[in-house]
Design an enzyme around this catalytic site. Structure first.
Site, PDB file in Angstrom:
ATOM      1  N   ASN A 163       0.799  -1.014  -0.098  1.00 31.83           N
ATOM      2  CA  ASN A 163       0.040  -0.152  -0.008  1.00 31.83           C
ATOM      3  C   ASN A 163       1.020   1.337  -0.098  1.00 31.83           C
ATOM      4  O   ASN A 163       1.484   1.474   1.110  1.00 31.83           O
ATOM      5  CB  ASN A 163      -0.801  -0.108   1.260  1.00 31.83           C
ATOM      6  CG  ASN A 163      -1.778   1.245   1.227  1.00 31.83           C
ATOM      7  OD1 ASN A 163      -1.777   2.071   0.705  1.00 31.83           O
ATOM      8  ND2 ASN A 163      -2.635   1.117   2.388  1.00 31.83           N
ATOM      9  N   ARG A 206      -2.653  -2.060  -3.539  1.00 37.33           N
ATOM     10  CA  ARG A 206      -3.895  -1.252  -3.336  1.00 37.33           C
ATOM     11  C   ARG A 206      -3.698  -0.105  -4.022  1.00 37.33           C
ATOM     12  O   ARG A 206      -2.557   0.607  -4.093  1.00 37.33           O
ATOM     13  CB  ARG A 206      -3.737  -0.726  -1.950  1.00 37.33           C
ATOM     14  CG  ARG A 206      -4.880   0.098  -1.632  1.00 37.33           C
ATOM     15  CD  ARG A 206      -4.631   0.504  -0.245  1.00 37.33           C
ATOM     16  NE  ARG A 206      -6.016   1.485  -0.136  1.00 37.33           N
ATOM     17  CZ  ARG A 206      -6.037   2.586   0.447  1.00 37.33           C
ATOM     18  NH1 ARG A 206      -5.135   2.982   1.306  1.00 37.33           N
ATOM     19  NH2 ARG A 206      -7.250   3.567   0.650  1.00 37.33           N
ATOM     20  N   HIS A 256     -13.099   2.965   0.088  1.00 42.70           N
ATOM     21  CA  HIS A 256     -13.092   2.132   0.817  1.00 42.70           C
ATOM     22  C   HIS A 256     -13.665   0.492   0.480  1.00 42.70           C
ATOM     23  O   HIS A 256     -14.194  -0.288   1.121  1.00 42.70           O
ATOM     24  CB  HIS A 256     -13.809   2.448   2.261  1.00 42.70           C
ATOM     25  CG  HIS A 256     -12.966   3.437   2.904  1.00 42.70           C
ATOM     26  ND1 HIS A 256     -13.848   4.469   3.588  1.00 42.70           N
ATOM     27  CD2 HIS A 256     -11.964   3.452   3.362  1.00 42.70           C
ATOM     28  CE1 HIS A 256     -13.112   5.305   4.378  1.00 42.70           C
ATOM     29  NE2 HIS A 256     -11.693   4.717   4.168  1.00 42.70           N
ATOM     30  N   ARG A 300     -11.620  15.718   8.043  1.00 38.50           N
ATOM     31  CA  ARG A 300     -12.586  16.074   6.715  1.00 38.50           C
ATOM     32  C   ARG A 300     -14.117  16.501   6.973  1.00 38.50           C
ATOM     33  O   ARG A 300     -14.576  15.749   7.931  1.00 38.50           O
ATOM     34  CB  ARG A 300     -12.630  14.871   5.666  1.00 38.50           C
ATOM     35  CG  ARG A 300     -11.342  14.531   5.102  1.00 38.50           C
ATOM     36  CD  ARG A 300     -11.332  13.443   4.212  1.00 38.50           C
ATOM     37  NE  ARG A 300     -10.049  12.745   4.122  1.00 38.50           N
ATOM     38  CZ  ARG A 300     -10.188  11.428   4.018  1.00 38.50           C
ATOM     39  NH1 ARG A 300     -11.169  10.920   3.711  1.00 38.50           N
ATOM     40  NH2 ARG A 300      -8.910  10.778   4.169  1.00 38.50           N
ATOM     41  N   GLU A 302      -8.463  -5.328   4.975  1.00 40.31           N
ATOM     42  CA  GLU A 302      -8.193  -4.974   3.424  1.00 40.31           C
ATOM     43  C   GLU A 302      -7.144  -5.692   2.931  1.00 40.31           C
ATOM     44  O   GLU A 302      -7.135  -6.095   1.803  1.00 40.31           O
ATOM     45  CB  GLU A 302      -7.982  -3.215   3.378  1.00 40.31           C
ATOM     46  CG  GLU A 302      -9.450  -2.864   3.818  1.00 40.31           C
ATOM     47  CD  GLU A 302      -9.162  -1.268   3.936  1.00 40.31           C
ATOM     48  OE1 GLU A 302      -9.514  -0.506   2.924  1.00 40.31           O
ATOM     49  OE2 GLU A 302      -8.835  -1.061   5.009  1.00 40.31           O
TER      50      GLU A 302
END
Ligand code: ADP
Length: 403
Positions: A7, A91, A180, A241, A384
């Site tokens: 990743n 990823r 996601h 965010r 993941e």
């Protein structure tokens, strides 16, 4: 099969070396501060001590060289030869409209990834650099790309179109993409397993709540809507965010505060959300501590955070014509009983009834709902990396079979 999962971020690489037969990581680690004089590599082989190496790591190619060296090292290693890495799974954040599933990385795929750079200017370039670096060190090892967006690509137009001139969608590909995806796919599949029901007969709402957070409506095995949008800024309130907001607000702030485009972007992405509202922290543990001490701003942040999740549960139950399960995952979803409790409060009308004792003592994969709750409320830790490794194995096997 043994798969190295990578990743790659702009200044970091996280990795896991996964044995897909045993569904288990033989080693995991990360390289941080790539490009700086004091980059740090931490490596943790299963059941052995973690090690930390500090050195100058100028780019992703050198970082992967370090990762391979430590994986091969006599004391801390997990392989004797690079050929023991059967495949590499990457990823990749943004697959645009091109990729609705994971793929073997070919020259054509690399070109398509480069075409999608504009959609994810911060994420896709380091993903591409990571793939190029891995290919350099392991030219004969298959490389696969697993996309954050892929699970959501088949959403219907009514869910992905924004109310702006259609020409802008055609010209600039402006639409909801969602992110996601690997996590929403993994936990919704696990939910079906736990419930012992066919995946394609279930209506599942998944809430991935970490520093970034998103929810998805997974109807009959397919994501039909999700809260993140063109970028990961839309939807839930997150650590830093803002999530959903009247778009005019930002134009107004830019005028009032004299912000340029870059500053406005930073304000919405880095200084808003939990940290913006609380004036303190982006970390839910610290928000909860502050709430317990009576901090009103932290309480506002907590309430906005949980209220939005509650609203989306209602919205997605409507979108799917019902709901069989709500899944909580991610650092907050898995660990915060307070968040789960606040979200599930007064939801009996829709069939959601949380068992307080189970909620307080949640661990592993667990059903937290009361026995008579119509909707199952599930805690499912996400993984993941495992999804990336399993997808990679499947692609490589298909490749071998068709050869
Ligand atoms: P990322 O999106 O970076 O992968 P994580 O999924 O690790 O993030 O989630 C990080 C968030 O999880 C942080 O806000 C952290 O405070 C929260 N978290 C972790 N443990 C707990 C806990 N026990 N209670 C409440 N929040 C927690």
């Amino acid at each position: 099969m043994k798969v190295l999962v990578l990743n790659c971020g702009s200044s970091s690489i996280k990795y896991q070396f996964i044995d897909t037969d045993r569904k288990f990581a033989l080693a995991k680690g990360q390289v941080e501060r790539i490009g700086m004089a004091s980059a740090v590599l931490t490596h943790e082989p299963h059941n052995r001590d973690k090690i930390r190496i500090v050195g100058e790591i100028l780019d992703h190619t050198i970082a992967i060289e370090y990762v391979l060296a430590v994986m091969l090292s006599p004391n801390h290693g997990v392989i004797r030869d690079k050929s023991e890495i059967d495949a590499v799974g990457h990823r990749v954040v943004h697959g645009g409209e091109t990729f609705s599933g994971s793929v073997l990385v070919t020259e054509k795929v690399m070109d398509a990834l480069k075409d999608n750079i504009e959609l994810a200017p911060l994420h896709n370039p380091p993903n591409i650099r990571g793939i190029e670096a891995a290919k350099k060190h392991m030219p004969d090892t298959p490389q696969c790309g697993v996309f954050d967006t892929a699970f959501h690509v088949k959403m219907p137009p009514r869910a992905y179109l924004y109310g702006i001139p259609y020409e802008l969608y055609r010209r600039h590909k402006i639409r909801r993409y969602g992110f996601h995806g690997t996590s929403h796919r993994f936990v919704s599949l696990r939910a079906a397993d736990l419930m012992n029901k066919p995946y394609n007969e279930l209506k599942i709402i998944t809430a991935h709540l970490g520093n970034g957070g998103s929810m998805a409506a997974v109807k009959f095995g397919q994501s039909i809507d999700t809260t993140m949008g063109f970028t990961p800024l839309e939807g839930l309130l997150m650590g830093t965010r803002c999530g959903d907001m009247d778009p005019s607000v930002i134009v107004y702030i830019m005028g009032k505060e004299g912000l340029n485009l870059g500053e406005a972007n930073t304000l919405m992405n880095k200084h808003s959300g939990l940290v913006g509202l609380s004036g303190g922290s982006s970390d839910m543990r610290e928000i909860e501590e502050a709430v317990a001490e009576g901090d009103k701003k932290a309480k506002n942040a907590f309430d906005v955070f949980t209220y939005r999740i509650k609203k989306y549960i209602g919205a997605y139950a409507s979108a799917m014509g019902g709901v069989d399960a709500v899944v909580f995952t991610g650092g907050i979803g898995e660990n915060s009983s307070n968040v789960r409790k606040a979200v599930c409060e007064e939801m009996e009308f829709i069939g959601i009834e949380l068992d307080d004792v189970k909620n307080e003592n949640a661990k592993g994969e667990m059903d937290l709902s009361k026995d008579n709750s119509k909707v199952r409320i599930l805690r499912i830790p996400t993984n993941e990396e495992l999804v990336i490794a399993m997808d990679t194995e499947q692609i490589v096997k298909e490749q071998l079979e068709s050869a």
